[in-house]
Design an enzyme around this catalytic site. Structure first.
Site, short mmCIF file in Angstrom:
data_model
loop_
_atom_site.label_atom_id
_atom_site.label_comp_id
_atom_site.label_asym_id
_atom_site.label_seq_id
_atom_site.Cartn_x
_atom_site.Cartn_y
_atom_site.Cartn_z
N ASP A 36 -55.45 -26.07 -96.33
CA ASP A 36 -54.07 -26.34 -95.82
C ASP A 36 -52.94 -25.58 -96.75
OD1 ASP A 36 -54.03 -28.06 -98.06
OD2 ASP A 36 -53.63 -29.94 -96.88
N ARG A 92 -30.17 -17.14 -111.15
CA ARG A 92 -29.00 -16.27 -110.79
C ARG A 92 -28.08 -17.33 -109.93
NH1 ARG A 92 -33.14 -12.97 -108.45
NH2 ARG A 92 -33.16 -10.87 -108.88
N GLN A 93 -28.51 -18.30 -109.28
CA GLN A 93 -27.80 -19.19 -108.31
C GLN A 93 -27.13 -20.30 -109.40
OE1 GLN A 93 -26.90 -18.93 -105.28
NE2 GLN A 93 -25.89 -21.04 -104.71
N HIS A 125 -31.33 -14.90 -117.33
CA HIS A 125 -30.24 -14.35 -116.55
C HIS A 125 -29.16 -15.30 -116.59
CE1 HIS A 125 -28.75 -11.39 -113.84
NE2 HIS A 125 -28.15 -12.26 -113.03
N LYS A 192 -19.57 -2.40 -111.26
CA LYS A 192 -20.58 -2.61 -109.99
C LYS A 192 -19.86 -3.61 -109.19
CE LYS A 192 -24.76 -5.17 -110.10
NZ LYS A 192 -26.06 -5.33 -110.44
N GLY A 225 -34.07 -2.71 -107.02
CA GLY A 225 -33.99 -1.12 -107.46
C GLY A 225 -32.46 -0.75 -107.04
C1 R5P Z 1 -27.55 -8.65 -111.99
O1 R5P Z 1 -26.71 -9.51 -112.44
C2 R5P Z 1 -28.60 -8.21 -112.63
O2 R5P Z 1 -28.31 -8.08 -114.05
C3 R5P Z 1 -29.42 -7.34 -112.15
O3 R5P Z 1 -28.38 -5.76 -112.26
C4 R5P Z 1 -29.66 -7.22 -110.42
O4 R5P Z 1 -30.40 -8.27 -110.45
C5 R5P Z 1 -30.54 -6.12 -110.18
O5 R5P Z 1 -31.09 -6.28 -108.84
P1 R5P Z 1 -31.38 -5.08 -107.91
O6 R5P Z 1 -32.49 -4.36 -108.72
O7 R5P Z 1 -32.00 -5.97 -106.40
O8 R5P Z 1 -30.38 -4.23 -107.65
#
Ligand code: R5P
Length: 297
Positions: A36, A92-93, A125, A192, A225
């Site tokens: 399962d 991240r969150q 991160h 960015k 990427g």
């Molecule tokens: C963002 O704050 C991180 O440092 C990376 O730049 C990000 O996680 C890269 O993600 P992706 O490859 O999806 O653009």
């Protein structure tokens, strides 16, 4: 034996490098999956201290395995559990960005901190979190920089073409500047704006000279990427040559790696925190330096 390294079968190679660096033996946790989908780990004989090597990319399965194994290690008599997680997931969150969302960082860090006495990770991160010590207890958290291992790898590969270290966003400033310092090179960060999960818009100040210059693009994570692809396109347009990408955590598949090469990157390498064809830089030395004290308790 007072300490031992344990790992899961898919991470035996980096875990063996860590065990060797610490002069400890390695045990492998066996995993059984029921029809399962539930899983059952069986941990080998433990020691007073178990250093569990588990990188937490592809986390949803790995987290459950790890939490179950932590219970099994305690039942085997371990009195100190140390997690060596080169990649720490769900960071991240670190804020509730929109109503209805969880604070994933707090939930996941809290689960780990209740199961392990110490958690060691690399280039976590942490954007809005001031430092790793702000993650929930009772565990002791350590966040190690990958920059020394990356610098040792890059140093013999510098082309001497006035190399410039570039971070793709202001948030990468800390990683970019510490690597540039170790390499004795100048650095700059792009600005960015994220459009979607996989696409971003980047800008480079007009006065930054890239023409015919080697650029080392550096970030903590490369996932879809999208960020690195946009950075390569922008830097190539400004004449950078060659462009080499180095990231701590390669959370991508081979398709992304090949796409970045096709876009104009000469090389893309990462540490061995996550398994991939880019994983050329071992973190065993960085982890072992921090974990050496666990072997003499
Ligand atoms: C963002 O704050 C991180 O440092 C990376 O730049 C990000 O996680 C890269 O993600 P992706 O490859 O999806 O653009």
């Amino acid at each position: 034996m007072s300490a031992i390294v344990h790992c899961f079968p898919d991470e035996e190679a980096p875990a063996q490098r860590l065990a060797d660096a610490l002069g400890l033996s390695l045990g492998v946790v066996q995993t059984h999956r029921f029809p399962d989908g539930e899983m059952l780990p069986r941990v080998p004989e433990a020691a007073h201290t178990v250093i569990a090597y588990r990188s937490l990319d592809r986390p949803d399965v790995k987290l459950m395995e790890l939490l179950l194994a932590a219970d099994a290690w305690r039942r085997r008599g371990a009195t100190r559990l140390v997690l060596a997680a080169p990649y720490l997931c769900y960071m991240r969150q670190d804020a509730v960005f929109n109503a209805g969302e969880p604070l994933s960082q707090g939930v996941v860090a809290g689960l780990l901190a209740r199961s392990f006495d110490r958690i060691v990770t690399v280039d976590a991160h942490l954007h809005r979190t001031r430092g790793i010590e702000d993650l929930p207890g009772p565990a002791r958290w350590s966040n190690l920089p990958a920059a020394p291992a990356i610098a040792a790898y890059l140093t013999p590969r510098m082309t001497g073409k006035q190399t410039l270290v570039v971070g793709p966003d202001s948030e990468s400033g800390a990683w970019t500047s510490s690597l540039a310092d170790l390499l004795g090179l100048p650095f700059v960060t792009l600005s960015k704006t994220r459009v979607t999960d996989t696409s971003v818009v980047l800008a480079l100040p007009a006065d930054v000279q890239c023409n015919n210059r080697q650029v080392v693009l550096v970030d903590d994570i490369c996932s879809s990427g999208g960020t690195m692809g946009a950075a390569v396109a922008l830097l190539a347009e400004r004449g950078a040559d060659p462009i080499d990408i180095v990231v701590t955590h390669a959370l991508f598949d081979d398709e992304v790696r090949l796409r970045l090469i096709k876009a104009g990157a000469r090389t893309i390498v990462s540490t061995d925190s996550c398994a991939s064809d880019a994983a050329m830089i071992p973190l065993a030395g960085v982890l072992a330096d921090a974990l050496a004290e666990e072997t003499s308790r």
